[in-house]
Design a protein around this motif. Structure first.
Motif, PDB file in Angstrom:
ATOM      1  N   PRO A  38       0.837  -1.217   0.000  1.00  0.00           N
ATOM      2  CA  PRO A  38       0.000   0.000   0.000  1.00  0.00           C
ATOM      3  C   PRO A  38       0.865   1.257   0.000  1.00  0.00           C
ATOM      4  O   PRO A  38       1.895   1.323   0.685  1.00  0.00           O
ATOM      5  N   MET A  39       0.468   2.240  -0.777  1.00  0.00           N
ATOM      6  CA  MET A  39       1.193   3.511  -0.863  1.00  0.00           C
ATOM      7  C   MET A  39       0.173   4.636  -0.698  1.00  0.00           C
ATOM      8  O   MET A  39      -0.410   5.104  -1.680  1.00  0.00           O
ATOM      9  N   PRO A  40      -0.089   5.065   0.541  1.00  0.00           N
ATOM     10  CA  PRO A  40      -1.166   6.030   0.804  1.00  0.00           C
ATOM     11  C   PRO A  40      -1.051   7.314  -0.011  1.00  0.00           C
ATOM     12  O   PRO A  40      -2.083   7.897  -0.376  1.00  0.00           O
ATOM     13  N   ARG A  41       0.157   7.765  -0.316  1.00  0.00           N
ATOM     14  CA  ARG A  41       0.319   8.997  -1.095  1.00  0.00           C
ATOM     15  C   ARG A  41      -0.288   8.866  -2.491  1.00  0.00           C
ATOM     16  O   ARG A  41      -0.682   9.857  -3.113  1.00  0.00           O
ATOM     17  N   LEU A  42      -0.390   7.635  -2.988  1.00  0.00           N
ATOM     18  CA  LEU A  42      -0.885   7.409  -4.342  1.00  0.00           C
ATOM     19  C   LEU A  42      -2.363   7.060  -4.399  1.00  0.00           C
ATOM     20  O   LEU A  42      -2.921   6.922  -5.483  1.00  0.00           O
ATOM     21  N   ALA A  43      -3.010   6.889  -3.259  1.00  0.00           N
ATOM     22  CA  ALA A  43      -4.437   6.552  -3.263  1.00  0.00           C
ATOM     23  C   ALA A  43      -5.237   7.684  -3.902  1.00  0.00           C
ATOM     24  O   ALA A  43      -4.954   8.863  -3.700  1.00  0.00           O
TER      25      ALA A  43
END
Length: 342
Positions: A38-43
């Protein structure tokens, strides 16, 4: 696995490589391939859908939803399967897929070859999506007497299964199909499909060959009919300077030579819609820097396909890593903050 797929893509006949790659990815998915980190900055949230990252697989690679899980495991935030038509059809005669290695491009005249909606939708429903977003792309049979009815059938069948459904009226390989992008025909088609989509978001995929009047017409129809997103765009029938011996083949051109045209059309449709409709950029995207450029130009999401042939199946993960670096460098806390910033 990824090394094997890369060798298949580069050394075999293009369509044979395509078929074997789908089989390999299908088997990999059933073997519980790992999920992307998971990469929250890219959500990104688009049309009420939460995309884990903005990098999607364009329709055309997995026409019959045979490898959804394996494709998700490559790192894509979304996978769009299809194009599916109500009835199975073989598509155009072979050869119909050409690799233009010198140009890092592909020409295809596949013609919506697929096993039909019933089989494809059943596989899509059974797929492990791994937290990613599944789109289903629908079209009309080549011999359909009522193409609007074919699209309505596709949307009605796909909507209960898909996170979103894309209406593909922009393939150059079904005679007369692109006429549905125009005026009253497009308004009628969209209205009919909206009536049966339920609560599932409906996207519209358009050609990069539309002129200014065509773009204005699509923009008006998309706004009036409350289309949830526009995909810009499909392959092009135009021919920039190409070095490959296959450059004169009939069909739609995709890959690196499409990059400039696709970027211009994104800017034009962004201006025509006044940013009222989310945009999904496709065409010549092969790096995090290019994905970032399209996002800054107004795209909420991006899609790729042809670049996988030349960059290999590790490309989605490389793009999300590079895109994260671009966002950090320019001080954006997330993708949404960068949309249209350029």
């Amino acid at each position: 696995m990824t090394d094997l797929l890369s060798r298949l893509a580069r050394t075999l006949d293009p369509e044979t490589a395509h078929i074997l790659a789908i089989r390999a990815l299908g088997g990999w998915g059933t073997a519980r391939a790992p999920m992307a980190r998971p990469m929250p900055r890219l959500a990104m949230r688009v049309a009420g859908i939460d995309f884990p990252n903005p990098v999607g697989l364009a329709a055309g690679l997995d026409k019959d939803a045979r490898a959804v899980t394996g494709l998700m495991a490559l790192g894509f935030g979304s996978v769009e399967v299809g194009t599916m038509t109500p009835r199975a059809q073989p598509g155009n005669p072979r050869p119909r897929l050409f690799r233009l290695a010198e140009d890092r491009a592909v020409i295809n005249r596949m013609g919506f070859n697929n096993g039909g909606l019933d089989a494809g939708i059943a596989r899509a429903a059974a797929a492990d999506r791994r937290g990613g977003v599944l789109g289903i792309n629908v079209g009309a049979n080549k011999d359909a007497t009522d193409r609007v009815a074919d699209y309505v059938a596709g949307v009605r069948a796909a909507a209960p299964v898909a996170d979103y459904v894309t209406i593909n009226v922009s393939s150059p390989n079904t005679p007369g199909l692109r006429d549905l992008q125009e005026g009253a025909a497009l308004a009628e088609l969209l209205a009919a499909c909206m009536d049966v989509r339920g609560h599932t978001p409906l996207f519209l995929k358009i050609a990069p060959d539309l002129d200014a009047a065509g773009i204005d017409g699509v923009a008006r129809a998309a706004i009036d009919q409350r289309v949830d997103a526009l995909v810009i765009g499909n392959t092009t029938i135009s021919r920039p300077a190409l070095r490959s011996a296959h450059g004169g083949e009939t069909g739609g051109l995709s890959g690196a030579p499409l990059r400039g045209l696709a970027a211009r059309k994104l800017a034009e449709i962004r201006a025509a819609t006044g940013a009222q409709v989310p945009l999904i950029a496709a065409g010549g995207i092969d790096s995090g820097a290019e994905a970032y450029a399209r996002i800054r130009a107004g795209a909420s999401l991006v899609q790729l396909y042809s670049a996988l042939v030349y960059e290999g199946p590790g490309l989605p993960r490389r793009i999300v890593t590079e895109l994260t670096a671009c966002l950090k460098r320019d001080g954006f806390a997330n993708v949404a903050a960068a949309v249209g910033a350029g």
